[in-house]
Scaffold this motif. Structure first.
Motif, PDB file in Angstrom:
ATOM      1  N   ALA A  15       0.838  -1.196   0.000  1.00 23.28           N
ATOM      2  CA  ALA A  15       0.000   0.000   0.000  1.00 23.28           C
ATOM      3  C   ALA A  15       0.867   1.237   0.000  1.00 23.28           C
ATOM      4  O   ALA A  15       1.891   1.286   0.665  1.00 23.28           O
ATOM      5  N   PRO A  16       0.482   2.244  -0.770  1.00 23.78           N
ATOM      6  CA  PRO A  16       1.247   3.475  -0.779  1.00 23.78           C
ATOM      7  C   PRO A  16       1.292   4.087   0.607  1.00 23.78           C
ATOM      8  O   PRO A  16       0.370   3.945   1.404  1.00 23.78           O
ATOM      9  N   ALA A  17       2.381   4.752   0.871  1.00 23.93           N
ATOM     10  CA  ALA A  17       2.555   5.368   2.190  1.00 23.93           C
ATOM     11  C   ALA A  17       1.411   6.339   2.452  1.00 23.93           C
ATOM     12  O   ALA A  17       1.035   7.134   1.600  1.00 23.93           O
ATOM     13  N   GLY A  18       0.867   6.267   3.635  1.00 25.27           N
ATOM     14  CA  GLY A  18      -0.188   7.196   4.028  1.00 25.27           C
ATOM     15  C   GLY A  18      -1.580   6.798   3.573  1.00 25.27           C
ATOM     16  O   GLY A  18      -2.529   7.533   3.789  1.00 25.27           O
ATOM     17  N   SER A  19      -1.737   5.633   2.899  1.00 26.16           N
ATOM     18  CA  SER A  19      -3.041   5.249   2.382  1.00 26.16           C
ATOM     19  C   SER A  19      -3.877   4.475   3.393  1.00 26.16           C
ATOM     20  O   SER A  19      -5.058   4.269   3.195  1.00 26.16           O
ATOM     21  N   ALA A  20      -3.252   3.983   4.469  1.00 27.55           N
ATOM     22  CA  ALA A  20      -3.989   3.228   5.480  1.00 27.55           C
ATOM     23  C   ALA A  20      -4.990   4.135   6.187  1.00 27.55           C
ATOM     24  O   ALA A  20      -4.715   5.292   6.472  1.00 27.55           O
ATOM     25  N   VAL A  21      -6.162   3.562   6.439  1.00 28.18           N
ATOM     26  CA  VAL A  21      -7.201   4.327   7.129  1.00 28.18           C
ATOM     27  C   VAL A  21      -6.832   4.454   8.593  1.00 28.18           C
ATOM     28  O   VAL A  21      -6.528   3.463   9.266  1.00 28.18           O
ATOM     29  N   THR A  22      -6.866   5.644   9.092  1.00 30.85           N
ATOM     30  CA  THR A  22      -6.532   5.905  10.483  1.00 30.85           C
ATOM     31  C   THR A  22      -7.805   6.211  11.265  1.00 30.85           C
ATOM     32  O   THR A  22      -8.844   6.554  10.671  1.00 30.85           O
ATOM     33  N   PRO A  23      -7.742   6.094  12.576  1.00 26.03           N
ATOM     34  CA  PRO A  23      -8.909   6.486  13.381  1.00 26.03           C
ATOM     35  C   PRO A  23      -9.328   7.929  13.115  1.00 26.03           C
ATOM     36  O   PRO A  23     -10.526   8.244  13.140  1.00 26.03           O
ATOM     37  N   ALA A  24      -8.377   8.793  12.831  1.00 29.67           N
ATOM     38  CA  ALA A  24      -8.710  10.192  12.540  1.00 29.67           C
ATOM     39  C   ALA A  24      -9.504  10.301  11.242  1.00 29.67           C
ATOM     40  O   ALA A  24     -10.444  11.105  11.134  1.00 29.67           O
ATOM     41  N   ASP A  25      -9.141   9.482  10.245  1.00 27.81           N
ATOM     42  CA  ASP A  25      -9.890   9.474   8.982  1.00 27.81           C
ATOM     43  C   ASP A  25     -11.325   9.020   9.222  1.00 27.81           C
ATOM     44  O   ASP A  25     -12.275   9.602   8.682  1.00 27.81           O
ATOM     45  N   ALA A  26     -11.478   7.953   9.997  1.00 30.16           N
ATOM     46  CA  ALA A  26     -12.815   7.440  10.296  1.00 30.16           C
ATOM     47  C   ALA A  26     -13.647   8.478  11.037  1.00 30.16           C
ATOM     48  O   ALA A  26     -14.845   8.650  10.773  1.00 30.16           O
ATOM     49  N   ALA A  27     -12.989   9.188  11.952  1.00 24.85           N
ATOM     50  CA  ALA A  27     -13.697  10.226  12.702  1.00 24.85           C
ATOM     51  C   ALA A  27     -14.135  11.360  11.783  1.00 24.85           C
ATOM     52  O   ALA A  27     -15.259  11.880  11.901  1.00 24.85           O
ATOM     53  N   ASP A  28     -13.268  11.744  10.836  1.00 26.19           N
ATOM     54  CA  ASP A  28     -13.623  12.807   9.895  1.00 26.19           C
ATOM     55  C   ASP A  28     -14.777  12.376   8.992  1.00 26.19           C
ATOM     56  O   ASP A  28     -15.673  13.169   8.693  1.00 26.19           O
ATOM     57  N   ALA A  29     -14.741  11.106   8.541  1.00 23.61           N
ATOM     58  CA  ALA A  29     -15.822  10.609   7.688  1.00 23.61           C
ATOM     59  C   ALA A  29     -17.142  10.604   8.444  1.00 23.61           C
ATOM     60  O   ALA A  29     -18.189  11.003   7.912  1.00 23.61           O
ATOM     61  N   ALA A  30     -17.109  10.162   9.699  1.00 20.49           N
ATOM     62  CA  ALA A  30     -18.321  10.152  10.516  1.00 20.49           C
ATOM     63  C   ALA A  30     -18.798  11.575  10.783  1.00 20.49           C
ATOM     64  O   ALA A  30     -20.010  11.843  10.827  1.00 20.49           O
ATOM     65  N   ARG A  31     -17.837  12.479  10.939  1.00 19.05           N
ATOM     66  CA  ARG A  31     -18.193  13.878  11.163  1.00 19.05           C
ATOM     67  C   ARG A  31     -18.913  14.452   9.945  1.00 19.05           C
ATOM     68  O   ARG A  31     -19.892  15.191  10.076  1.00 19.05           O
ATOM     69  N   LEU A  32     -18.453  14.091   8.748  1.00 18.48           N
ATOM     70  CA  LEU A  32     -19.100  14.568   7.530  1.00 18.48           C
ATOM     71  C   LEU A  32     -20.528  14.032   7.441  1.00 18.48           C
ATOM     72  O   LEU A  32     -21.464  14.763   7.084  1.00 18.48           O
ATOM     73  N   VAL A  33     -20.715  12.759   7.767  1.00 17.46           N
ATOM     74  CA  VAL A  33     -22.061  12.183   7.751  1.00 17.46           C
ATOM     75  C   VAL A  33     -22.941  12.883   8.791  1.00 17.46           C
ATOM     76  O   VAL A  33     -24.127  13.141   8.555  1.00 17.46           O
ATOM     77  N   ALA A  34     -22.353  13.210   9.931  1.00 17.87           N
ATOM     78  CA  ALA A  34     -23.107  13.913  10.971  1.00 17.87           C
ATOM     79  C   ALA A  34     -23.558  15.285  10.473  1.00 17.87           C
ATOM     80  O   ALA A  34     -24.682  15.720  10.760  1.00 17.87           O
ATOM     81  N   PHE A  35     -22.689  15.961   9.709  1.00 18.38           N
ATOM     82  CA  PHE A  35     -23.092  17.238   9.111  1.00 18.38           C
ATOM     83  C   PHE A  35     -24.266  17.010   8.159  1.00 18.38           C
ATOM     84  O   PHE A  35     -25.204  17.806   8.104  1.00 18.38           O
ATOM     85  N   GLY A  36     -24.210  15.908   7.403  1.00 14.76           N
ATOM     86  CA  GLY A  36     -25.283  15.598   6.466  1.00 14.76           C
ATOM     87  C   GLY A  36     -26.615  15.352   7.139  1.00 14.76           C
ATOM     88  O   GLY A  36     -27.668  15.520   6.524  1.00 14.76           O
ATOM     89  N   LEU A  37     -26.580  14.945   8.402  1.00 12.33           N
ATOM     90  CA  LEU A  37     -27.804  14.700   9.152  1.00 12.33           C
ATOM     91  C   LEU A  37     -28.348  15.975   9.802  1.00 12.33           C
ATOM     92  O   LEU A  37     -29.320  15.928  10.551  1.00 12.33           O
ATOM     93  N   GLN A  38     -27.705  17.119   9.497  1.00 17.81           N
ATOM     94  CA  GLN A  38     -28.196  18.422   9.956  1.00 17.81           C
ATOM     95  C   GLN A  38     -28.626  19.204   8.720  1.00 17.81           C
ATOM     96  O   GLN A  38     -27.894  20.069   8.229  1.00 17.81           O
ATOM     97  N   PRO A  39     -29.788  18.881   8.166  1.00 23.30           N
ATOM     98  CA  PRO A  39     -30.177  19.420   6.859  1.00 23.30           C
ATOM     99  C   PRO A  39     -30.298  20.931   6.784  1.00 23.30           C
ATOM    100  O   PRO A  39     -30.231  21.500   5.705  1.00 23.30           O
ATOM    101  N   LYS A  40     -30.489  21.594   7.914  1.00 20.91           N
ATOM    102  CA  LYS A  40     -30.627  23.049   7.870  1.00 20.91           C
ATOM    103  C   LYS A  40     -29.285  23.767   7.917  1.00 20.91           C
ATOM    104  O   LYS A  40     -29.222  24.981   7.784  1.00 20.91           O
ATOM    105  N   LEU A  41     -28.209  23.007   8.077  1.00 18.66           N
ATOM    106  CA  LEU A  41     -26.881  23.606   8.150  1.00 18.66           C
ATOM    107  C   LEU A  41     -26.332  23.829   6.740  1.00 18.66           C
ATOM    108  O   LEU A  41     -26.144  22.882   5.986  1.00 18.66           O
ATOM    109  N   ALA A  42     -26.083  25.076   6.392  1.00 17.77           N
ATOM    110  CA  ALA A  42     -25.525  25.400   5.077  1.00 17.77           C
ATOM    111  C   ALA A  42     -24.013  25.217   5.115  1.00 17.77           C
ATOM    112  O   ALA A  42     -23.351  25.744   6.013  1.00 17.77           O
TER     113      ALA A  42
END
Length: 292
Positions: A15-42
């Motif tokens: 795997a290319p260096a830096g391509s492994a999924v980190t806990p921080a990446d997972a947290a950011d992805a979950a954070r983005l989904v959480a933003f998506g669940l706030q439909p009134k947030l522009a």
């Protein structure tokens, strides 16, 4: 002599260096989904949201991770863009799914009125986006009013009644008949405004049902209230366009539009004039995500 064994094919490439999924990446992805669940947030109003959206669009690995997080929550990603943010809709088995029974109880409706609430949402979608090109044009903004939606449904009911009479249908439709055929009697018999001692609009009136539907869509980030005329005026958002686009193939929505109640000339939905009716005032004021 030891035979040389080539292990390059069965072994996966490093795997290319830096391509492994980190806990921080997972947290950011979950954070983005959480933003998506706030439909009134522009997105434009939140720097972190904007940055995560940019990362989604520019980093395929991160996009796949965010999609996987959404899928694990029973969410379907409709679009990820600066205009709509991370627009998601709940699959039928998702904990985030809103069911008509729950919605009806939330609006203090009698269980027998659930169908009327569903019809109100269907009518809002049809009136807001009456043409296929309205759904495909990202710049199109639909506009609806409480009185206009009620007038739209009542005219649709008259069309359905006429169709039933032409077919010799004078009793309640038989089992298996299209859903809208069973709707016109219920809606047309219900008072449009009703009356209360303090002049409030009764929740069980048809305009009360429409108002509840529009208020729910506004709270969900699908509509924006723009004024108080005609019982309340609203405009559509990018998220609502995506939601209606997702449901555009439904048989009920197609049947409602095929009644020809909404002619469109300049891109603004209106209603055909009603003939020999007592609710012309509603027509003059004319100017849709549930699981069963």
């Amino acid at each position: 002599m030891t035979e040389h064994v080539d292990r390059s094919e069965p072994e996966p490439a490093a795997a290319p260096a830096g391509s492994a999924v980190t806990p921080a990446d997972a947290a950011d992805a979950a954070r983005l989904v959480a933003f998506g669940l706030q439909p009134k947030l522009a997105p434009a109003r939140d720097q972190e949201y904007t940055e995560l959206l940019r990362r989604y669009r520019e980093d395929p690995a991160f996009a796949r991770l965010a999609d996987a997080v959404a899928a694990g929550l029973g969410l379907v990603v409709l679009e990820v863009s600066p205009r709509a943010g991370m627009a998601v809709t709940a699959a039928e088995d998702s904990v985030f799914a809103v069911r008509m029974g729950d919605y009806a109880r939330r609006t203090a409706a009698d269980s027998g009125d659930r169908f009327l609430h569903g019809l109100a949402h269907l009518a809002v979608a049809a009136l807001a986006f009456p043409r296929p090109e309205d759904l495909s044009d990202d710049s199109y903004i639909g506009r609806v009013t409480v009185n206009g939606v009620d007038a739209f449904v009542r005219q649709a009911c008259r069309r359905l009644e006429e169709r039933a009479e032409e077919q010799g249908e004078n009793t309640d439709p038989a089992t298996g008949a299209p859903g809208l055929e069973a709707a016109w009697r219920i809606w047309s018999r219900r008072s449009a405004t009703g009356a209360t001692k303090d002049a409030r609009r009764p929740a069980a009136s048809t305009t009360g049902i429409v108002a509840k539907a529009l208020a729910f869509l506004t709270d969900s980030g699908f509509l924006q209230r723009t004024g108080d005329d005609s019982g309340g005026t609203y405009r559509t958002t990018a998220r609502y366009q995506l939601q209606v686009r997702d449901m555009a193939g439904s048989a009920a929505l197609a049947e409602l539009l095929e009644l020809g109640v909404v002619p469109v000339t300049d891109g603004t939905a209106t209603l055909l004039p009603a003939e020999d009716t007592d609710d012309l005032d509603l027509v003059a004021d004319a100017g849709l995500p549930f699981h069963s």
